[in-house]
Scaffold this active site. Structure first.
Site, mmCIF file in Angstrom:
data_model
loop_
_atom_site.group_PDB
_atom_site.id
_atom_site.type_symbol
_atom_site.label_atom_id
_atom_site.label_comp_id
_atom_site.label_asym_id
_atom_site.label_seq_id
_atom_site.Cartn_x
_atom_site.Cartn_y
_atom_site.Cartn_z
ATOM 1 N N SER A 14 1.442 -1.202 -0.109
ATOM 2 C CA SER A 14 -0.529 -0.512 0.049
ATOM 3 C C SER A 14 0.513 1.591 -0.032
ATOM 4 O O SER A 14 1.548 0.980 0.370
ATOM 5 C CB SER A 14 -0.785 0.085 1.291
ATOM 6 O OG SER A 14 -0.060 -0.030 2.156
ATOM 7 N N LYS A 15 0.541 2.175 -0.322
ATOM 8 C CA LYS A 15 0.844 3.836 -0.444
ATOM 9 C C LYS A 15 1.658 4.080 1.463
ATOM 10 O O LYS A 15 3.186 4.377 0.842
ATOM 11 C CB LYS A 15 0.193 4.676 -0.782
ATOM 12 C CG LYS A 15 0.752 6.180 -0.927
ATOM 13 C CD LYS A 15 -0.770 7.040 -0.963
ATOM 14 C CE LYS A 15 -0.762 7.567 -0.061
ATOM 15 N NZ LYS A 15 0.306 8.694 1.173
ATOM 16 N N ARG A 16 0.663 3.151 2.095
ATOM 17 C CA ARG A 16 1.353 3.512 3.847
ATOM 18 C C ARG A 16 2.503 3.254 3.449
ATOM 19 O O ARG A 16 3.944 3.328 4.540
ATOM 20 C CB ARG A 16 0.085 2.875 4.604
ATOM 21 C CG ARG A 16 -0.330 4.272 6.113
ATOM 22 C CD ARG A 16 -1.061 4.129 6.362
ATOM 23 N NE ARG A 16 -2.120 3.377 5.540
ATOM 24 C CZ ARG A 16 -2.853 2.435 5.676
ATOM 25 N NH1 ARG A 16 -2.854 1.404 6.187
ATOM 26 N NH2 ARG A 16 -3.877 2.367 4.611
#
Ligand code: GLU
Length: 505
Positions: free
Chosen positions: A263-265
């Site tokens: 994910s972007k996170r």
């Protein structure tokens, strides 16, 4: 039949590298089969729509060199390619499904649905869904009389159209990567097809558009596999089964440790990009860094993505886009998720920096120098001389500045202590004489410079190792860089003399 594939993103934010990989596999397949690659914007969900995201997706595709044959920007024989502009077209198909009894009208409010989900929960953890088990308890055209339905519609009560999923029917799908995949129709809820605002949902729009746009192969992320049975039924119920595209659900791209979807996170946490290009979230003002701005060459990015989930069956890892078109086959895409490895991504970039022509590299490095020195404050001719000297030391494009800034301006001496270590009169004398000799060199080449340097060493009873590192620090400011005489050749006599004299005092 002409191969036609599509990338059908919803413009909801930055373009995840998994999305670019979907584009790539579509693109490669289309090119290999002399087919068409369509970009269709699936923007029917107004609540998730993000301004600027569509333009951003098109910019990303352009940067990657994966340009569609048909798109909202380019147009084409099946325009419009933006679903919001096709709104009027979907109702007809929803009505066809209503007429054949494969869909029904539902009036339930969000609160009523929520109450049903809780009241009829399956167990402690899972709430009920709107399906064959519960639809008979709700306010819809299956439980109301036709008159009651008509009165409500005439009175302006909002309604949706839902698919009527059959009970325990086995639905089989042939996936080009996974083979036969079977589903129990009861697992899926009665998905909304047409919303109260008259917009279709993704499920209806994707089937209608794939049909109308004559899509022959539909490649998309694995996260869409649970929706596939609904789509298969819609193809069947609309009488189009013979035209249904061949499906391939691409494996997930996983976190580096293999634990779940990347994910972007994860990117923020681990310090690497997940989006193709910088994404500025218009709501929060937050900028998420992209591969482009981090200094990846698009060719390297593409090559790295091709290998995330596919292999050619050989040891070869570096493929040009043309080679990928030749070698790629969707059947060789793996079923299992592919772990993202940022070090490997950088390795690909390094390979491409090494093999990219100096002219093209100069073009790619240019924006970084503009940012450091200001547009017009440096010379392209100088950059062309530097690139071959330092390209093998660079992994990402900003490294060209880090590895080459001292060619453009006099560096700050960061290693003064190291340079002065063991400094004595002998060395002082050596450099003073060398600098004086530079004026009478027959030619200003690195060979001539090195020869004059070497010839002077025995005169002062010095070894090359005693004075080479100090010279490097004088010219570079630190203990790195290409050959010192090559540096001196490029910066020229005046600058070389100035940098050495500064140390001599
Ligand atoms: N609009 C869907 C998405 O945002 C497309 C899924 C598909 O390709 O069917 O990913």
């Amino acid at each position: 039949m002409k191969v036609r594939v599509r990338f059908a993103p919803s413009p909801t934010g930055g373009l995840h590298l998994g999305g670019v990989r979907t584009v790539l596999y579509n693109y490669l397949f289309a090119r290999a089969h002399g087919g068409d690659f369509v970009l269709r914007i699936e923007d029917t969900d107004q609540t998730r729509y993000v301004a600027g995201a569509e333009q951003y997706i098109m910019d990303c595709l352009r940067w990657c060199g994966l340009n569609p044959d048909e798109s909202p920007e380019k147009g084409g024989p099946y325009a419009p390619y933006r679903q919001s502009e096709r709104k009027q077209l979907y109702r007809e198909y929803a009505e066809k499904l209503l007429a054949s009894g494969h869909a029904y009208i539902a009036f339930d409010t969000a609160e009523e649905i929520e109450k049903m989900r809780k009241d009829h929960r399956i167990d402690e953890h899972s709430h009920a869904q709107y399906d064959s088990r519960t639809r008979g308890l709700m306010v819809n055209s299956l439980t109301l009389t036709p008159e009651e339905v008509n009165t409500r519609i005439a009175g302006g009560t909002p309604y949706v159209v839902r698919i009527k999923m059959p009970e325990h029917q086995t639905i089989t799908l042939h996936d080009m990567i996974r083979g036969e995949v079977t589903f129990d129709s009861s697992q899926s809820d009665d998905k909304v097809l047409l919303k109260a605002d008259g917009m279709p949902t993704y499920h209806l729009a994707v089937v209608v558009d794939d049909y109308l746009m004559k899509i022959t192969h539909a490649f998309r992320g694995e996260e869409w596999l649970p929706s596939a049975p609904v789509h298969v039924l819609l193809w069947e119920y609309l009488g189009w089964k013979a035209h249904m595209p061949q499906w391939a659900h691409l494996p997930l791209i996983l976190k580096p440790d293999g634990n779940g979807k990347l994910s972007k996170r994860d990117g923020d946490r681990l310090g690497f990009p997940v989006f193709a290009m910088n994404w500025l979230d218009p709501k929060t003002g937050e900028i998420t860094k992209g591969f482009k701005e981090m200094g990846f060459l698009p060719e390297a990015f593409i090559n790295m993505l091709a290998m995330l989930g596919w292999n050619s069956g050989s040891e070869q890892e570096v493929f040009s886009l043309d080679e990928l078109v030749q070698k790629f086959s969707i059947e060789r895409v793996h079923k299992g998720g592919a772990k993202f490895d940022f070090e490997k991504a950088k390795w690909f970039n390094q390979q491409y920096i090494h093999k990219t022509s100096n002219e093209l590299l100069a073009d790619r490095v240019k924006p970084y120098l503009d940012a450091e020195l200001g547009i017009g404050n440096w010379e392209l001719g100088l950059l062309s001389k530097i690139i071959p000297l330092i390209k093998d030391r660079c992994t990402l494009l900003p490294d060209f500045w880090a590895q080459g800034h001292f060619f453009f301006s006099t560096p700050e001496i960061k290693e003064e202590e190291t340079m002065r270590k063991g400094w004595n009169d002998q060395k002082q004398q050596f450099f003073t004489e060398w600098v004086a000799a530079l004026g009478s060199l027959s030619s200003w080449t690195h060979d001539a410079l090195e020869n004059s340097f070497n010839e002077l060493l025995p005169v002062h009873n010095l070894k090359k190792g005693d004075v080479l590192l100090p010279l490097r620090i004088m010219l570079v400011g630190g203990k790195y860089g290409p050959g010192v005489f090559a540096i001196a050749e490029v910066i020229g006599m005046e600058e070389t003399v100035k940098r050495v004299n500064w140390v001599l005092g």
